[in-house]
Design an enzyme around this catalytic site. Structure first.
Site, PDB file in Angstrom:
ATOM      1  CG  ASP A 102      -3.606   8.355   7.611  1.00  0.00           C
ATOM      2  OD1 ASP A 102      -3.516   7.127   7.772  1.00  0.00           O
ATOM      3  OD2 ASP A 102      -3.700   8.894   6.491  1.00  0.00           O
ATOM      4  CD  GLU A 121      -2.724   1.250   2.520  1.00  0.00           C
ATOM      5  OE1 GLU A 121      -2.474   0.471   3.463  1.00  0.00           O
ATOM      6  OE2 GLU A 121      -3.571   2.156   2.582  1.00  0.00           O
TER       7      GLU A 121
END
Lengths: 269, 407
Positions: free
Chosen positions: A68, A57
């Site tokens: 995040d 990824e």
């Protein structure tokens, strides 16, 4: 890139099949381009590729990464300060292919930079660079029709997410719309290493499996330790480790590679 | 009834106002947004909820807020008669309380005991802390550390009101980063937490819900101006950051086609300087994009990274704009312009001296447009300006800005 490498959804299918044949799940480390700098991020990914991880990824930095946690926020902020653009991320993928990285690469980024680049132009250029698909945390399937169609045209995967809060209706919807795999968020929260996996993870995955049919499930968020990796082997088709590797990435490619070795899947050998 | 739901068929079921809006959020929040939408519609249909909100607005907020004829300002400008909708006189000193109370009541109705909010200027934070105190909810307010430094009094107010103020050190350390943090909190604590979003932006249903809770401004003002001026206004003017006070004013006039609607963005140091928050005025920087869950105009660089904005008023210092404003502009129902920091400062002083009203720096942007526009209009024309908040919170900023001019 060797001629033998398939691309996109097909490459992911091959990846999952190979892992399954070995009785394990696929390991897809996350690492952002441009952290700690452009060259070093490529060195990290190259080193991870050599350890035999199954796929990647690849993080594309964004100024406002609202899914995040602090580690990836700080790393991608640093990457932006280093001048890392979406164009540079595509160049990185191209360069990694030239250097012989053959594993599938999923590009993970937020919607706004893709829109600015142009969705059609982006899917075309991502394909040409050698990427295999996209992961977009702020794109639920309800908003993803246009992007999904463009990916389909290029044979690229577009993974949608499921979370512990997802209803069975949403599980069915995501299973129907996702291509490549479903990104299963292990916990309600943002990315970041956790000391323990959620207690009810098995029930959650079983709930997803009842509706998701053959679509592979890749688990992410919180996975950071060899025990976690061991625990998810029989549960899911793949797993992603991000923040723990990014933290190691601060100390260079060798430190990241060493951690990745410890997080490699051990199948039923 | 105070809230008029969906009276103009926007947004659609997916939360789109034409091409703008929608829900660009992590999957974890999608079920919560569905739940919120359902709960909101149920509350709208519940006469008890409506009555309770109306009662609090009357007996606590101090609604209806007055409409004031600005006689000396109008006379000096020599054109249109200017009327001020006095949201500065609402409890806590700004229109933000209308929405914060609505959402807090909804949180209570949904059984959520924990409220998170973001704040820029501190007004939504104060309003959320106030509403939480009133209803016995636990309140956590995310605020950029830059904004904390320039809005000290509001930080202290929030703490007095029992809220937990959490400094945000990421990114530009202003409103946009506070929203990121509030969303991250909500993603983490979604089962127990209600996210009280302070402006008409974010994922569906927020732009619609915030508009509806703020529409009391326009509903009252429309009735008041008909009574006091004997006619509808020729033009309504409001400042636009996220755009909640403006959409709250505009909504009641949407069907009155003869009424011009004018939104005023923050021109900062001037659009040419690049240091501003005028999303609509600068086509190089302000482009269609996605920020904080909604598709609208977003200030960004050529790589699609969100750029830092500048305004003397913290409440307008935001890189995106509510999707319904983008829609009103595209459909040419509303017109958008901007006022610079200097123009807002001048307007603040003018209004203070001529009318005895110190406006918030945000509201001073609307007053600045009124000052430009009124002289070009005939004496029988009527202008309605939303005075969205009072200026007490801005005194430090104004003092140093004026000192800077003299120096």
């Amino acid at each position: 890139m060797s001629d033998a490498r398939t691309q996109g959804v097909t490459a992911l299918e091959t990846m999952f099949a190979a892992a399954k044949a070995e009785g394990r799940s696929a390991f897809l480390p996350y690492f952002p381009i441009g952290y700690p700098n452009y060259e070093e991020s490529l060195a990290v990914i190259e080193a991870l590729a050599k350890t035999g991880v199954d796929g990647f990824e690849i993080g594309i930095p964004f100024s406002d990464p609202l899914a995040d946690g602090t580690v990836i926020q700080a790393a991608t902020q640093k990457a932006l300060e280093n001048g890392t653009t979406l164009r540079a991320c595509l160049a990185a993928v191209r360069e990694l292919r030239v250097r012989g990285v053959e594993q599938p690469m999923m590009l993970m980024g937020y919607m706004n930079p893709f829109m600015r680049y142009g969705l059609e132009r982006f899917t075309r250029d991502a394909k040409a660079a050698g990427a295999d698909g996209l992961i977009i945390p702020d794109l639920p399937p309800e908003e993803g029709a246009v992007f999904a169609e463009l990916c389909r045209k290029e044979g690229l995967a577009l993974a949608f997410f499921l979370a512990p809060t997802s209803s069975s209706e949403r599980i069915a919807l995501v299973a129907q719309q996702a291509s490549g795999f479903i990104y299963v968020v292990a916990l309600t929260g943002v990315t970041g290493a956790r000391t323990e996996l959620p207690a009810d993870l098995t029930n959650f995955i079983q709930r997803v499996r009842q509706q998701s049919g053959d679509v592979p499930l890749v688990l992410g968020f919180g996975i950071s330790q060899p025990e976690h990796v061991q625990a998810v082997q029989k549960l899911v088709d793949g797993y992603i480790v991000g923040s723990a590797l990014v933290r190691a990435g601060e100390h260079g490619a060798e430190a990241t590679r060493a951690l990745a070795e410890r997080l490699m899947p051990r199948g039923a050998l | 009834m105070y809230i008029e739901a969906n009276s103009t068929n926007v947004p659609d079921a997916r939360g789109y106002f034409g091409d703008f809006g929608g829900r660009f959020v992590p999957e974890t929040l999608m079920p919560a947004l569905d739940e919120l939408t359902t709960a909101y519609y149920e509350a709208l249909a519940d006469s008890e909820f409506q009555a309770r909100l109306a009662n609090i607005q009357r007996t606590y907020t101090g609604r209806p807020t007055p409409l004031t004829y600005a006689a000396r300002l109008s006379e000096q400008l020599g054109g249109a008669r200017i009327y001020l909708k006095r949201e500065d006189l609402a409890h806590t000193g700004a229109h933000k309380i209308n929405n914060a109370l609505g959402q807090a009541l909804l949180a209570q109705r949904m059984g959520k005991k924990r409220v998170v909010a973001e704040t820029g200027a501190g007004q939504h934070g104060v309003a959320s802390a106030t509403a939480s105190a009133l209803l016995g909810l636990e309140c956590h307010v995310y605020m950029g550390s830059v904004d904390i430094a320039r809005q000290r009094p509001n930080v202290f107010r929030m703490k007095l009101l029992g809220a937990n103020v959490i400094p945000v050190e990421s990114g530009s350390k202003t409103l946009k980063d506070a929203i990121n943090e509030a969303i991250r909190d909500w993603v983490t604590n979604v089962e127990t937490t209600f996210y009280s979003l302070g402006s008409a932006l974010g994922p569906h249903p927020y732009p619609m819900m915030v508009r509806d809770f703020q529409s009391v401004i326009g509903i009252e003002a429309r009735g008041q101006i008909l009574e006091q001026a004997g006619q509808l206004p020729d033009v309504c003017i409001a400042c636009v950051g996220g755009g909640s006070n403006a959409i709250g004013l505009f909504h009641a006039f949407r069907q009155d086609e003869a009424v011009d609607l004018v939104g005023v963005e923050a021109g900062g140091h001037g659009v040419a300087s690049g240091e501003h928050a005028a999303r609509f005025a600068d086509p190089d920087i302000g482009r269609l994009g996605v920020l904080h869950g909604t598709k609208s105009f977003v200030m960004q660089d050529s790589d699609g990274q969100i750029v830092n904005t500048h305004s003397i008023s913290a409440g307008l210092d935001y890189p995106s704009v509510g999707p319904e404003h983008a829609f009103l502009r595209q459909s040419e129902r509303a017109y958008y312009t901007y006022a610079t920091d200097d123009e807002a400062l001048d307007a603040l002083q003018t209004l203070s001296k001529l009318e005895g009203i110190i406006p918030a720096l945000e509201s001073a942007h609307a007053v600045a447009e009124a000052i430009k526009r009124a002289p070009t209009m005939p004496k029988d024309a009527v202008m309605l300006v939303n005075l969205s908040g009072r200026g007490d919170k801005d005194l430090d900023t104004v003092i140093s800005a004026l000192a800077g001019r003299e120096g």
